[in-house]
Write a protein that holds these residues in place. Structure first.
Motif, mmCIF file in Angstrom:
data_model
loop_
_atom_site.group_PDB
_atom_site.id
_atom_site.type_symbol
_atom_site.label_atom_id
_atom_site.label_comp_id
_atom_site.label_asym_id
_atom_site.label_seq_id
_atom_site.Cartn_x
_atom_site.Cartn_y
_atom_site.Cartn_z
ATOM 1 N N ALA A 241 -0.785 5.529 3.325
ATOM 2 C CA ALA A 241 0.229 4.849 2.520
ATOM 3 C C ALA A 241 0.125 3.348 2.786
ATOM 4 C CB ALA A 241 1.623 5.361 2.877
ATOM 5 N N VAL A 242 0.499 2.546 1.802
ATOM 6 C CA VAL A 242 0.406 1.088 1.890
ATOM 7 C C VAL A 242 1.785 0.496 2.161
ATOM 8 C CG1 VAL A 242 -0.173 -1.027 0.615
ATOM 9 C CG2 VAL A 242 -1.574 1.022 0.345
ATOM 10 N N LEU A 243 1.840 -0.438 3.100
ATOM 11 C CA LEU A 243 3.078 -1.119 3.461
ATOM 12 C C LEU A 243 3.436 -2.154 2.401
ATOM 13 C CD1 LEU A 243 5.267 -1.672 5.663
ATOM 14 C CD2 LEU A 243 3.679 -3.379 6.600
ATOM 15 N N LEU A 244 4.666 -2.083 1.890
ATOM 16 C CA LEU A 244 5.152 -3.031 0.896
ATOM 17 C C LEU A 244 6.444 -3.661 1.394
ATOM 18 C CD1 LEU A 244 4.719 -0.890 -2.352
ATOM 19 C CD2 LEU A 244 3.115 -2.542 -1.374
ATOM 20 N N VAL B 286 -3.079 -5.815 3.230
ATOM 21 C CA VAL B 286 -2.930 -4.418 2.828
ATOM 22 C C VAL B 286 -2.974 -3.593 4.113
ATOM 23 C CG1 VAL B 286 -3.908 -2.512 1.510
ATOM 24 C CG2 VAL B 286 -4.026 -4.850 0.605
ATOM 25 N N VAL B 287 -1.788 -3.120 4.535
ATOM 26 C CA VAL B 287 -1.660 -2.345 5.773
ATOM 27 C C VAL B 287 -1.480 -0.880 5.403
ATOM 28 C CG1 VAL B 287 -0.343 -2.037 7.903
ATOM 29 C CG2 VAL B 287 -0.544 -4.320 6.877
ATOM 30 N N ARG B 288 -2.291 -0.028 5.994
ATOM 31 C CA ARG B 288 -2.202 1.408 5.731
ATOM 32 C C ARG B 288 -1.789 2.140 7.004
ATOM 33 N NH1 ARG B 288 -4.081 2.827 0.726
ATOM 34 N NH2 ARG B 288 -5.411 1.312 -0.289
ATOM 35 N N ASP B 289 -1.008 3.207 6.807
ATOM 36 C CA ASP B 289 -0.631 4.034 7.947
ATOM 37 C C ASP B 289 -1.602 5.217 8.053
ATOM 38 O OD1 ASP B 289 0.150 5.913 6.030
ATOM 39 O OD2 ASP B 289 2.291 5.738 6.473
ATOM 40 N N ASP B 290 -1.307 6.156 8.957
ATOM 41 C CA ASP B 290 -2.190 7.302 9.174
ATOM 42 C C ASP B 290 -2.292 8.216 7.956
ATOM 43 O OD1 ASP B 290 -2.707 6.412 11.721
ATOM 44 O OD2 ASP B 290 -1.170 7.677 12.657
ATOM 45 N N PHE C 273 -6.773 -9.195 3.267
ATOM 46 C CA PHE C 273 -7.198 -8.569 4.519
ATOM 47 C C PHE C 273 -6.661 -7.150 4.549
ATOM 48 C CE2 PHE C 273 -7.258 -13.070 5.509
ATOM 49 C CZ PHE C 273 -8.420 -13.210 6.258
ATOM 50 N N THR C 274 -7.426 -6.235 5.127
ATOM 51 C CA THR C 274 -6.922 -4.883 5.347
ATOM 52 C C THR C 274 -6.581 -4.753 6.824
ATOM 53 O OG1 THR C 274 -9.174 -4.047 5.642
ATOM 54 C CG2 THR C 274 -8.187 -3.818 3.458
ATOM 55 N N ALA C 275 -5.595 -3.887 7.090
ATOM 56 C CA ALA C 275 -5.155 -3.683 8.462
ATOM 57 C C ALA C 275 -4.636 -2.265 8.618
ATOM 58 C CB ALA C 275 -4.060 -4.696 8.817
ATOM 59 N N GLU C 276 -4.570 -1.838 9.875
ATOM 60 C CA GLU C 276 -4.046 -0.519 10.197
ATOM 61 C C GLU C 276 -2.766 -0.668 10.995
ATOM 62 O OE1 GLU C 276 -7.267 1.150 12.409
ATOM 63 O OE2 GLU C 276 -8.351 1.768 10.599
ATOM 64 N N LEU C 277 -1.884 0.265 10.810
ATOM 65 C CA LEU C 277 -0.640 0.319 11.558
ATOM 66 C C LEU C 277 -0.961 0.538 13.030
ATOM 67 C CD1 LEU C 277 2.502 0.617 11.434
ATOM 68 C CD2 LEU C 277 2.104 3.067 11.154
ATOM 69 N N THR C 278 -0.323 -0.223 13.928
ATOM 70 C CA THR C 278 -0.557 -0.036 15.362
ATOM 71 C C THR C 278 0.668 0.472 16.095
ATOM 72 O OG1 THR C 278 -0.018 -2.337 15.867
ATOM 73 C CG2 THR C 278 -2.346 -1.802 15.490
ATOM 74 N N GLU C 279 1.835 0.327 15.508
ATOM 75 C CA GLU C 279 3.035 0.828 16.173
ATOM 76 C C GLU C 279 3.340 2.235 15.682
ATOM 77 O OE1 GLU C 279 6.675 -0.693 13.339
ATOM 78 O OE2 GLU C 279 6.236 -1.819 15.144
ATOM 79 N N ASP D 9 4.149 2.961 0.374
ATOM 80 C CA ASP D 9 3.839 3.493 -0.947
ATOM 81 C C ASP D 9 2.671 4.458 -0.821
ATOM 82 O OD1 ASP D 9 3.001 3.914 -3.616
ATOM 83 O OD2 ASP D 9 3.889 2.012 -4.201
ATOM 84 N N THR D 10 2.879 5.670 -1.286
ATOM 85 C CA THR D 10 1.817 6.691 -1.182
ATOM 86 C C THR D 10 0.977 6.791 -2.440
ATOM 87 O OG1 THR D 10 3.401 8.372 -1.881
ATOM 88 C CG2 THR D 10 3.087 8.073 0.501
ATOM 89 N N ASP D 11 1.231 5.922 -3.425
ATOM 90 C CA ASP D 11 0.392 5.892 -4.626
ATOM 91 C C ASP D 11 -1.050 5.704 -4.161
ATOM 92 O OD1 ASP D 11 -1.078 5.008 -6.885
ATOM 93 O OD2 ASP D 11 0.727 4.224 -7.816
ATOM 94 N N PRO D 12 -1.993 6.455 -4.720
ATOM 95 C CA PRO D 12 -3.368 6.372 -4.252
ATOM 96 C C PRO D 12 -3.975 4.967 -4.320
ATOM 97 C CG PRO D 12 -3.142 8.064 -5.939
ATOM 98 C CD PRO D 12 -1.817 7.404 -5.787
ATOM 99 N N ASP D 13 -3.580 4.146 -5.288
ATOM 100 C CA ASP D 13 -4.150 2.809 -5.371
ATOM 101 C C ASP D 13 -3.149 1.798 -5.918
ATOM 102 O OD1 ASP D 13 -5.955 0.767 -5.095
ATOM 103 O OD2 ASP D 13 -7.050 1.224 -6.923
ATOM 104 N N PRO D 14 -2.078 1.517 -5.164
ATOM 105 C CA PRO D 14 -1.116 0.532 -5.650
ATOM 106 C C PRO D 14 -1.627 -0.889 -5.508
ATOM 107 C CG PRO D 14 -0.510 1.221 -3.457
ATOM 108 C CD PRO D 14 -1.696 2.055 -3.869
ATOM 109 N N VAL D 15 -2.650 -1.070 -4.717
ATOM 110 C CA VAL D 15 -3.117 -2.404 -4.393
ATOM 111 C C VAL D 15 -3.580 -3.158 -5.626
ATOM 112 C CG1 VAL D 15 -4.776 -3.705 -3.044
ATOM 113 C CG2 VAL D 15 -3.685 -1.682 -2.072
ATOM 114 N N ALA D 16 -4.275 -2.505 -6.514
ATOM 115 C CA ALA D 16 -4.776 -3.187 -7.709
ATOM 116 C C ALA D 16 -3.640 -3.777 -8.531
ATOM 117 C CB ALA D 16 -5.594 -2.210 -8.557
#
Length: 161
Positions: A63-66, A56-60, A133-139, A151-158
């Protein structure tokens, strides 16, 4: 030692390795039955000691990367190679699936799945481990591939994991 014991032992090893590399995730366990062909696949994967990784990668903007996979959208997923650390493997899986670089921050959850053969009650239960695993965008540059989106849905991960 039968396949059930071997697969449980391998899961214990994976959980110890996860804890030493990134910390202790919340661990849950479930058991379900599958048809013979699904059981055989699970048996082969358990014998190989495979670990399933989801990232689960999130940006600033949180949002979640899909990525598109098998006709649907989901978080990047894959398996570590024998020569990789878990952080390295997760970051590679994300890069390979999306072209995005990230940094792992945590192991948030682990699910132990007990898989039974619905067609043979005498078959041993095999166990698999899946870790999120959770991760943050680095680029700084956002992914432009059509098979990748944020995806900017508040909780798409579930729904996805």
């Amino acid at each position: 030692m039968d396949v059930s014991d071997r697969s449980r032992s391998r899961i214990k090893e994976w959980l110890e390795r996860i804890e030493s590399e990134v910390g202790s995730p919340t661990v849950t366990q479930t058991t379900f039955e599958v048809a013979e062909d699904g059981y055989r696949r699970a048996l082969d994967q358990a014998e190989a000691g495979n670990l399933d990784i989801q990232a689960v990668v999130r940006d600033d903007d949180d949002a979640v990367l899909l990525s598109e996979d098998d006709g649907g959208w989901g978080v990047p997923r894959g398996r570590p190679r024998d020569d990789e650390g878990l952080t390295e493997a997760t970051e590679r899986i994300v890069r390979d699936a999306t072209g995005v670089d990230c940094a792992v921050t945590d192991a948030t959850s682990a699910t132990i799945s007990g898989i039974r053969n619905a067609d043979d009650e005498t078959a041993a239960t095999v166990y698999r481990l899946s870790v999120v695993f959770t991760a943050e965008l680095t680029e700084a540059e956002a992914a432009t591939d059509e098979a990748v989106r944020w995806d900017t849905d508040p909780d798409p991960v579930a729904e996805i994991v």
